[in-house]
Motif scaffolding. Structure first.
Motif, PDB file in Angstrom:
ATOM      1  N   ILE A 269       0.839  -1.205   0.000  1.00 29.18           N
ATOM      2  CA  ILE A 269       0.000   0.000   0.000  1.00 29.18           C
ATOM      3  C   ILE A 269       0.871   1.252   0.000  1.00 29.18           C
ATOM      4  N   ALA A 270       1.976   1.223   0.764  1.00 30.66           N
ATOM      5  CA  ALA A 270       2.854   2.391   0.895  1.00 30.66           C
ATOM      6  C   ALA A 270       3.503   2.786  -0.434  1.00 30.66           C
ATOM      7  N   PHE A 271       3.726   1.829  -1.329  1.00 31.10           N
ATOM      8  CA  PHE A 271       4.279   2.160  -2.644  1.00 31.10           C
ATOM      9  C   PHE A 271       3.389   3.167  -3.375  1.00 31.10           C
ATOM     10  N   PHE A 272       2.097   3.115  -3.095  1.00 33.77           N
ATOM     11  CA  PHE A 272       1.144   3.991  -3.790  1.00 33.77           C
ATOM     12  C   PHE A 272       0.838   5.268  -3.012  1.00 33.77           C
ATOM     13  N   THR A 273       1.086   5.281  -1.710  1.00 30.49           N
ATOM     14  CA  THR A 273       0.678   6.429  -0.890  1.00 30.49           C
ATOM     15  C   THR A 273       1.815   7.385  -0.535  1.00 30.49           C
ATOM     16  N   LEU A 274       3.072   6.893  -0.455  1.00 30.10           N
ATOM     17  CA  LEU A 274       4.185   7.767  -0.078  1.00 30.10           C
ATOM     18  C   LEU A 274       4.735   8.490  -1.305  1.00 30.10           C
ATOM     19  N   THR A 275       5.132   9.731  -1.117  1.00 30.97           N
ATOM     20  CA  THR A 275       5.748  10.522  -2.178  1.00 30.97           C
ATOM     21  C   THR A 275       7.058  11.101  -1.659  1.00 30.97           C
ATOM     22  N   ASP A 276       8.064  11.211  -2.532  1.00 26.18           N
ATOM     23  CA  ASP A 276       9.412  11.561  -2.100  1.00 26.18           C
ATOM     24  C   ASP A 276       9.515  12.872  -1.347  1.00 26.18           C
ATOM     25  N   ARG A 277       8.865  13.903  -1.858  1.00 28.37           N
ATOM     26  CA  ARG A 277       9.071  15.252  -1.344  1.00 28.37           C
ATOM     27  C   ARG A 277       7.931  16.144  -1.809  1.00 28.37           C
ATOM     28  N   PRO A 278       7.790  17.369  -1.283  1.00 32.62           N
ATOM     29  CA  PRO A 278       6.673  18.226  -1.664  1.00 32.62           C
ATOM     30  C   PRO A 278       6.530  18.455  -3.162  1.00 32.62           C
ATOM     31  N   ALA A 279       7.644  18.602  -3.878  1.00 30.52           N
ATOM     32  CA  ALA A 279       7.581  18.917  -5.310  1.00 30.52           C
ATOM     33  C   ALA A 279       6.908  17.828  -6.131  1.00 30.52           C
ATOM     34  N   THR A 280       6.890  16.585  -5.628  1.00 35.55           N
ATOM     35  CA  THR A 280       6.301  15.480  -6.379  1.00 35.55           C
ATOM     36  C   THR A 280       4.980  15.001  -5.780  1.00 35.55           C
ATOM     37  N   ALA A 281       4.458  15.707  -4.790  1.00 34.47           N
ATOM     38  CA  ALA A 281       3.228  15.286  -4.105  1.00 34.47           C
ATOM     39  C   ALA A 281       2.008  15.630  -4.956  1.00 34.47           C
ATOM     40  N   ARG A 282       1.321  14.609  -5.447  1.00 36.19           N
ATOM     41  CA  ARG A 282       0.129  14.836  -6.277  1.00 36.19           C
ATOM     42  C   ARG A 282      -1.021  15.414  -5.473  1.00 36.19           C
ATOM     43  N   TRP A 283      -0.971  15.246  -4.165  1.00 34.86           N
ATOM     44  CA  TRP A 283      -2.065  15.703  -3.318  1.00 34.86           C
ATOM     45  C   TRP A 283      -1.868  17.133  -2.801  1.00 34.86           C
ATOM     46  N   LEU A 284      -0.818  17.805  -3.256  1.00 35.64           N
ATOM     47  CA  LEU A 284      -0.609  19.220  -2.938  1.00 35.64           C
ATOM     48  C   LEU A 284      -0.855  20.063  -4.176  1.00 35.64           C
ATOM     49  N   THR A 285      -1.474  21.225  -3.995  1.00 35.19           N
ATOM     50  CA  THR A 285      -1.627  22.161  -5.103  1.00 35.19           C
ATOM     51  C   THR A 285      -0.276  22.810  -5.395  1.00 35.19           C
ATOM     52  N   ALA A 286      -0.156  23.473  -6.539  1.00 32.96           N
ATOM     53  CA  ALA A 286       1.097  24.144  -6.884  1.00 32.96           C
ATOM     54  C   ALA A 286       1.463  25.176  -5.822  1.00 32.96           C
ATOM     55  N   GLU A 287       0.472  25.883  -5.323  1.00 29.03           N
ATOM     56  CA  GLU A 287       0.716  26.886  -4.286  1.00 29.03           C
ATOM     57  C   GLU A 287       1.213  26.241  -2.994  1.00 29.03           C
ATOM     58  N   GLU A 288       0.619  25.098  -2.624  1.00 28.17           N
ATOM     59  CA  GLU A 288       1.036  24.396  -1.407  1.00 28.17           C
ATOM     60  C   GLU A 288       2.444  23.819  -1.554  1.00 28.17           C
ATOM     61  N   LYS A 289       2.781  23.336  -2.741  1.00 23.65           N
ATOM     62  CA  LYS A 289       4.135  22.844  -2.986  1.00 23.65           C
ATOM     63  C   LYS A 289       5.156  23.966  -2.783  1.00 23.65           C
ATOM     64  N   ASP A 290       4.847  25.146  -3.336  1.00 20.07           N
ATOM     65  CA  ASP A 290       5.747  26.289  -3.194  1.00 20.07           C
ATOM     66  C   ASP A 290       5.952  26.657  -1.731  1.00 20.07           C
ATOM     67  N   LEU A 291       4.860  26.683  -0.995  1.00 24.17           N
ATOM     68  CA  LEU A 291       4.936  27.023   0.429  1.00 24.17           C
ATOM     69  C   LEU A 291       5.728  25.969   1.201  1.00 24.17           C
ATOM     70  N   ALA A 292       5.478  24.691   0.920  1.00 29.26           N
ATOM     71  CA  ALA A 292       6.167  23.602   1.616  1.00 29.26           C
ATOM     72  C   ALA A 292       7.672  23.669   1.384  1.00 29.26           C
ATOM     73  N   ILE A 293       8.078  23.947   0.151  1.00 31.07           N
ATOM     74  CA  ILE A 293       9.500  24.034  -0.174  1.00 31.07           C
ATOM     75  C   ILE A 293      10.124  25.263   0.473  1.00 31.07           C
ATOM     76  N   ALA A 294       9.453  26.400   0.344  1.00 32.94           N
ATOM     77  CA  ALA A 294      10.022  27.669   0.804  1.00 32.94           C
ATOM     78  C   ALA A 294      10.203  27.712   2.314  1.00 32.94           C
ATOM     79  N   ARG A 295       9.257  27.170   3.062  1.00 33.56           N
ATOM     80  CA  ARG A 295       9.343  27.296   4.521  1.00 33.56           C
ATOM     81  C   ARG A 295      10.443  26.400   5.095  1.00 33.56           C
ATOM     82  N   VAL A 296      10.678  25.224   4.495  1.00 36.85           N
ATOM     83  CA  VAL A 296      11.787  24.382   4.941  1.00 36.85           C
ATOM     84  C   VAL A 296      13.113  25.038   4.581  1.00 36.85           C
ATOM     85  N   LYS A 297      13.174  25.599   3.383  1.00 39.35           N
ATOM     86  CA  LYS A 297      14.413  26.211   2.923  1.00 39.35           C
ATOM     87  C   LYS A 297      14.767  27.461   3.725  1.00 39.35           C
TER      88      LYS A 297
END
Length: 507
Positions: A235-263
């Motif tokens: 099941i985990a092969f289908f549910t886990l994603t490497d990082r925010p930039a590749t997360a299908r369940w995040l919008t483009a705006e959410e990906k940007d925020l996720a990357i920027a705040r960690v950085k």
């Protein structure tokens, strides 16, 4: 494909108060902080809260369940021991201790290499793959006929499980800020005491069956629990994603925020996921905070793993007249209490953005518990001692991993620092396999005395390091950032990591 080859997306951070967007360059080639380590952009707290909740719901449950069965598949040999494993495999003398030790030899050897492989391959594939591996190894344990076969399977189990704890900790560090990480680590590491509780219940339930296919008695424990692990890993092969930039369940705006705040917490770094760099790997390992914290985790893990492997045996010495199933059930309540405190302490760490003081506070109850073991032979007193020990024992897992993660800068250094911490912890696990010897039964004075000593030493080291961090930060206040960075290229500045003059230790 390796993460470093995929690139980071440009982050867009929305300021809902001013009803306008502030675009943050989170792609390669742009730093997220000024030369003094101050973030170049501020984030909307409400947007961050929504993003955190979404990450919590998508990431944490999966890795928590995988770690639950990782720990069950490792520690269920303790349940099998009192259900007939010793007699069927004709274990004598120190054979059981040897079986426990062989697991830790491979576990220790593959710890840091596994975390580097996790970074290179990507956690979204690596974590499910090793989970499938140790699930299959658990199933294989149910079919061993000799001590040599059991030792071989335990060695392979250690190879696959080596990357689990550091891999998940490193994975979560890609998604959360420094202050948020301790509690999120606790949400999966709490599965260690829960594995003690749930593992005891599950083993008790399994042992009520007459057979499972062609296997009987203790063999059913390994086979059934291994099958569950394999199912979860698929099941985990289908549910886990490497990082925010590749997360299908995040919008483009959410990906940007996720990357920027960690950085924004990474001084002098122009990318979130840097290339694997030998210098940064080494800096992550030799950081004073990594070395001291990993030593604490080593000492703490002598007790954690000892309790996991020998809790059923200890309970048997306290209540020798009870049935095997009842003895299994007596191991459950202390772990439930331990699970509560494993969440409480890291939650407080996250709330106050402090970890070192809570590392100090985790030791007194463990010390009191082992003093009770040494001072009394009364069954109720000794059983009460297991509650005190479990109450703060497991909390050091998430706190120490969060501490080494918080005290390096780059993604590469973070992967090696966490790997080093967990590797040292599992050296403690190896020591634990020889802490409760059959010649020391039934009171186990040597094992209990050893654990009292380790808890006391943890208290001393954690206290000394708290004072050292404060003193070194004062020294760093007197350093000139401009003078020390003058003439350096961006690459040279990135390679400084925790040696950057603007860096301050995070207590």
């Amino acid at each position: 494909m390796a993460d470093e080859k995929k690139g980071d997306s440009i982050g867009a951070v929305h300021n809902e108060t001013n009803e306008e967007s502030t675009h943050f360059a989170a792609e390669r080639g742009h730093v997220a902080t000024d030369k003094y380590g101050q973030p170049l952009v501020h984030f909307d707290p409400k947007a961050e809260a929504r993003l955190r909740l979404k990450i919590d719901l998508y990431i944490v449950p999966t890795v928590s369940l995988l770690y639950l069965f990782c720990f069950i598949d490792r520690a269920n040999i303790g349940n099998a021991r009192i259900a007939g494993l010793t007699e069927d495999l004709q274990l004598k003398g120190y054979d059981y201790n040897m079986l426990l030790s062989i697991f830790y030899i491979s576990y220790i050897l593959f710890e840091i290499p596994s975390n580097v492989a996790c970074k290179w391959i990507g956690p979204g594939w690596f974590i499910p793959a090793i989970s499938l591996g140790f699930g299959a190894s658990s199933i294989a344990t149910g079919f061993v006929k000799t001590t040599a076969q059991a030792a071989g399977v335990r060695f392979v189990l250690g190879v696959f499980e080596a990357g689990m704890m550091p891999g998940i900790a490193y994975y979560l560090s890609r998604w959360y800020r420094r202050s948020e990480l301790a509690f999120r680590l606790a949400l999966y590491i709490v599965m260690a005491p829960m594995a003690g509780a749930f593992g005891g219940l599950l083993a008790s339930g399994i042992l009520t069956l007459d057979h499972f296919g062609s296997v009987h008695s203790w063999r059913m424990i390994f086979v059934i629990e291994g099958i569950i692990t394999c199912g979860l890993s698929i099941i985990a092969f289908f549910t886990l994603t490497d990082r925010p930039a590749t997360a299908r369940w995040l919008t483009a705006e959410e990906k940007d925020l996720a990357i920027a705040r960690v950085k924004s917490e990474r001084i002098g770094q122009d990318k979130v996921l840097d290339n694997i760099d030998k210098k940064k790997l080494w800096l992550g390992i030799i950081s004073p905070m990594t070395l001291s914290t990993s030593l604490i985790f080593l000492l703490n893990n002598i007790t954690v793993q000892g309790l996991a492997f020998f809790a059923p045996t200890i309970v048997r010495t306290i209540y020798p007249d009870k049935t095997t199933v009842t003895q299994q059930l007596f191991t459950v309540p202390p772990y439930v209490v331990g699970g509560f405190f494993t969440l409480l302490m890291p939650f407080l760490c996250t709330h106050f953005d402090r970890r070192q003081i809570f590392m100090i506070l985790c030791t007194p109850m463990v010390m009191v518990g082992y003093i009770m073991f040494l001072a009394s032979s009364v069954a109720t007193v000794r059983y009460a001692a297991t509650f005190l020990i479990a109450s703060s024992l497991f909390a050091l897992g998430p706190i120490t991993n969060a501490q080494v993660s918080a005290n390096v800068i780059s993604d590469t250094a973070r992967s090696s620092a966490i790997g080093m911490n967990v590797m040292m912890g599992n050296i403690g696990g190896l020591i634990s396999t020889w802490s409760f010897l059959p010649t020391d039964a039934p009171d186990y004075h040597i094992g209990n005395g050893l654990n009292l000593a380790t808890a006391s030493t943890c208290l001393i080291i954690a206290t000394l390091m708290l004072f050292w961090m404060k003193m070194d930060n004062k020294k760093r206040d007197g350093r000139s950032v401009e003078e020390e960075l003058a003439g350096m290229s961006q690459g040279e500045i990135q390679d400084l990591d925790w040696k950057h003059p603007a860096w301050r230790w995070n207590p």
